[in-house]
Motif scaffolding. Sequence first.
Motif, mmCIF file in Angstrom:
data_model
loop_
_atom_site.group_PDB
_atom_site.id
_atom_site.type_symbol
_atom_site.label_atom_id
_atom_site.label_comp_id
_atom_site.label_asym_id
_atom_site.label_seq_id
_atom_site.Cartn_x
_atom_site.Cartn_y
_atom_site.Cartn_z
ATOM 1 N N ILE A 1 59.346 17.396 85.027
ATOM 2 C CA ILE A 1 60.585 18.657 84.233
ATOM 3 C C ILE A 1 60.825 18.420 82.834
ATOM 4 O O ILE A 1 61.643 17.063 83.155
ATOM 5 C CB ILE A 1 61.858 19.491 85.643
ATOM 6 C CG1 ILE A 1 60.939 19.441 86.722
ATOM 7 C CG2 ILE A 1 62.579 20.340 85.112
ATOM 8 C CD1 ILE A 1 61.137 19.805 87.680
ATOM 9 N N ALA A 2 61.098 19.210 82.105
ATOM 10 C CA ALA A 2 62.076 18.829 81.057
ATOM 11 C C ALA A 2 62.533 20.311 80.764
ATOM 12 O O ALA A 2 62.715 21.426 81.557
ATOM 13 C CB ALA A 2 60.598 18.309 80.056
ATOM 14 N N VAL A 3 63.973 20.436 80.060
ATOM 15 C CA VAL A 3 64.683 21.068 79.602
ATOM 16 C C VAL A 3 64.767 20.611 77.968
ATOM 17 O O VAL A 3 64.478 19.734 77.444
ATOM 18 C CB VAL A 3 66.186 21.032 80.279
ATOM 19 C CG1 VAL A 3 66.328 21.177 81.582
ATOM 20 C CG2 VAL A 3 66.730 19.964 79.321
ATOM 21 N N VAL A 4 65.389 21.867 77.914
ATOM 22 C CA VAL A 4 65.191 22.306 76.034
ATOM 23 C C VAL A 4 66.815 22.598 75.632
ATOM 24 O O VAL A 4 67.572 23.424 76.570
ATOM 25 C CB VAL A 4 64.687 23.505 75.302
ATOM 26 C CG1 VAL A 4 64.665 23.311 73.620
ATOM 27 C CG2 VAL A 4 62.658 22.955 76.321
ATOM 28 N N THR A 5 67.220 21.571 74.981
ATOM 29 C CA THR A 5 69.002 22.676 74.194
ATOM 30 C C THR A 5 68.676 22.762 73.265
ATOM 31 O O THR A 5 68.049 23.247 71.977
ATOM 32 C CB THR A 5 69.393 21.210 73.978
ATOM 33 O OG1 THR A 5 68.913 20.379 73.061
ATOM 34 C CG2 THR A 5 69.160 20.237 75.795
ATOM 35 N N ASP A 6 69.807 23.604 72.637
ATOM 36 C CA ASP A 6 70.751 24.110 71.430
ATOM 37 C C ASP A 6 71.494 23.058 70.566
ATOM 38 O O ASP A 6 71.093 21.971 71.066
ATOM 39 C CB ASP A 6 71.223 25.661 71.182
ATOM 40 C CG ASP A 6 71.982 24.965 72.778
ATOM 41 O OD1 ASP A 6 72.662 24.426 72.930
ATOM 42 O OD2 ASP A 6 73.207 26.405 72.817
ATOM 43 N N ASP A 7 71.564 23.726 69.475
ATOM 44 C CA ASP A 7 72.402 22.362 69.460
ATOM 45 C C ASP A 7 73.224 21.408 69.972
ATOM 46 O O ASP A 7 74.640 22.688 70.389
ATOM 47 C CB ASP A 7 73.270 23.196 67.670
ATOM 48 C CG ASP A 7 71.924 23.295 66.571
ATOM 49 O OD1 ASP A 7 71.397 22.147 66.276
ATOM 50 O OD2 ASP A 7 71.737 23.981 66.128
ATOM 51 N N VAL A 8 73.635 20.770 70.260
ATOM 52 C CA VAL A 8 74.382 19.511 70.948
ATOM 53 C C VAL A 8 75.107 18.867 70.399
ATOM 54 O O VAL A 8 75.329 18.044 70.037
ATOM 55 C CB VAL A 8 73.512 19.199 71.774
ATOM 56 C CG1 VAL A 8 74.965 18.425 73.073
ATOM 57 C CG2 VAL A 8 72.868 19.530 73.196
ATOM 58 N N PRO A 9 76.933 18.650 70.590
ATOM 59 C CA PRO A 9 77.744 18.487 69.772
ATOM 60 C C PRO A 9 77.240 17.004 69.899
ATOM 61 O O PRO A 9 77.307 16.627 71.939
ATOM 62 C CB PRO A 9 78.847 18.962 69.820
ATOM 63 C CG PRO A 9 78.820 19.577 71.281
ATOM 64 C CD PRO A 9 77.302 20.204 71.626
ATOM 65 N N MET A 10 77.491 15.887 69.438
ATOM 66 C CA MET A 10 77.853 14.328 70.035
ATOM 67 C C MET A 10 78.644 14.291 70.877
ATOM 68 O O MET A 10 79.869 14.458 70.054
ATOM 69 C CB MET A 10 77.764 13.253 68.939
ATOM 70 C CG MET A 10 77.802 12.030 68.563
ATOM 71 S SD MET A 10 77.918 10.985 66.899
ATOM 72 C CE MET A 10 79.372 11.695 66.595
ATOM 73 N N GLY A 11 78.834 13.312 71.844
ATOM 74 C CA GLY A 11 79.989 13.113 72.400
ATOM 75 C C GLY A 11 79.819 13.847 73.293
ATOM 76 O O GLY A 11 81.199 14.623 74.436
ATOM 77 N N ALA B 1 74.235 14.874 78.047
ATOM 78 C CA ALA B 1 75.733 14.059 78.071
ATOM 79 C C ALA B 1 74.845 12.339 77.486
ATOM 80 O O ALA B 1 75.719 12.346 76.054
ATOM 81 C CB ALA B 1 76.820 13.642 78.688
ATOM 82 N N HIS B 2 74.187 11.970 78.030
ATOM 83 C CA HIS B 2 73.959 10.487 77.911
ATOM 84 C C HIS B 2 73.047 10.216 76.241
ATOM 85 O O HIS B 2 73.668 9.670 76.035
ATOM 86 C CB HIS B 2 72.762 9.855 78.711
ATOM 87 C CG HIS B 2 72.494 8.419 79.010
ATOM 88 N ND1 HIS B 2 72.626 7.476 78.846
ATOM 89 C CD2 HIS B 2 71.223 8.437 78.300
ATOM 90 C CE1 HIS B 2 72.668 6.178 78.956
ATOM 91 N NE2 HIS B 2 71.317 7.192 78.395
ATOM 92 N N VAL B 3 71.910 11.236 76.433
ATOM 93 C CA VAL B 3 71.122 10.732 75.282
ATOM 94 C C VAL B 3 72.526 11.268 73.389
ATOM 95 O O VAL B 3 72.272 11.365 73.408
ATOM 96 C CB VAL B 3 70.218 11.865 75.039
ATOM 97 C CG1 VAL B 3 68.986 11.971 73.726
ATOM 98 C CG2 VAL B 3 68.744 11.727 76.689
ATOM 99 N N ALA B 4 73.084 12.274 73.938
ATOM 100 C CA ALA B 4 74.014 12.921 72.739
ATOM 101 C C ALA B 4 74.948 12.048 72.985
ATOM 102 O O ALA B 4 75.742 12.190 71.459
ATOM 103 C CB ALA B 4 74.558 14.545 73.380
ATOM 104 N N LYS B 5 75.081 10.782 72.994
ATOM 105 C CA LYS B 5 76.922 10.013 73.451
ATOM 106 C C LYS B 5 77.130 9.703 72.411
ATOM 107 O O LYS B 5 78.241 9.887 71.473
ATOM 108 C CB LYS B 5 76.604 9.228 74.060
ATOM 109 C CG LYS B 5 77.749 7.958 74.710
ATOM 110 C CD LYS B 5 77.118 6.814 75.758
ATOM 111 C CE LYS B 5 78.782 5.729 75.158
ATOM 112 N NZ LYS B 5 78.812 4.492 76.420
ATOM 113 N N THR B 6 75.917 9.035 71.323
ATOM 114 C CA THR B 6 76.133 8.713 70.186
ATOM 115 C C THR B 6 75.458 9.596 68.581
ATOM 116 O O THR B 6 75.236 8.208 67.154
ATOM 117 C CB THR B 6 75.350 7.587 69.849
ATOM 118 O OG1 THR B 6 74.063 7.026 70.133
ATOM 119 C CG2 THR B 6 76.349 6.445 70.573
#
Length: 329
Positions: A143-153, A247-252
């Motif tokens: 399964i996959a999810v699709v996001t809108d713009d996600v801020p870093m961190g 959250a993990h992918v957007a950490k940095t």
Amino acid sequence: MKLATYNNGRRDGQLMLVSRDLSQCVAVGAIAHTMQQLLDNWALFAPQLQELSDALNTGLLQNAVAFDVNQCLSPFPRAYQWADGSAYVNHVELVRKARGAEMPATFWTDPLVYQGGSDSFIAPTADIPLASEEWGIDFESEIAVVTDDVPMGVKTEAAEKHIKLLMLVNDVSLRNLIPGELAKGFGFFQSKPSSSFSPVAITPDELGESWADSRVHLPLITHLNGELFGQPNAGVDMTFNFSELVAHVAKTRPLGAGAIIGSGTISNYDRSAGSSCLAEKRMLETIADGQPETSFMGFGNTVRIEMLDHEGNSIFGAIDQKVVQYHPE
């Protein structure tokens, strides 16, 4: 609401709104031409599409036509970001056990993620062209999810609000190429050809109570050559939920609208539910008997990946594909 992308002869296709029962659809170019355009302007366009979706599902749209899955490209024929995780750590543990390797304790606290190729996805009912059976051809039902713009961190507790769509995935893997690539210490590339997604992408509310704790609490059903291969429950034994993966992918780094984040192969400790890839079944055979009995896919083999609601209705439509030999032009 449910959305698809029809093949209109253009690279990014035509965005379509699809009825809940997957019987009807309507082009929505007056609002957004493509799936990416929708995600880029989600706050503006999604409420307009929701109104149309309500009308479509109550039979009020006169211009609706029959939905044809064979007209579908991938919901995103290409994307800016495709990152696939391995959220079912029992699956990773099994892989390592089969080759006699200890699993680092951090695997239970820090998700595994690789960055896949996103410039070309295979349509959900299109053939999977590959040049050699010797590569160890495997499917991975996910399964996959699709996001809108996600801020870093972004924090985990804030990440779920950025999840706008869900899809099914066939993350095609070439198992015999993986060891050589990983031995270089630089990750997958040749061993991960183009992936495939379900005909339809859905908003989380379409799952009702089956979407809870950023997990999908339904079986993911895989048929190999027309026979049931596995139906593990996607909400069971998922060590890291989708909010944690985002959250993990957007950490940095920030994530751009339309980023696709995969769950990794669905896997349950209860092996009676079967598996979601050939590699896992081969691992279980190796642990039990010292060697695998099940072969990887060959040319002409088929795979079907689908999820049903509690009434037995298809939610996303089916990924239904055949492996064929690739002949360069």
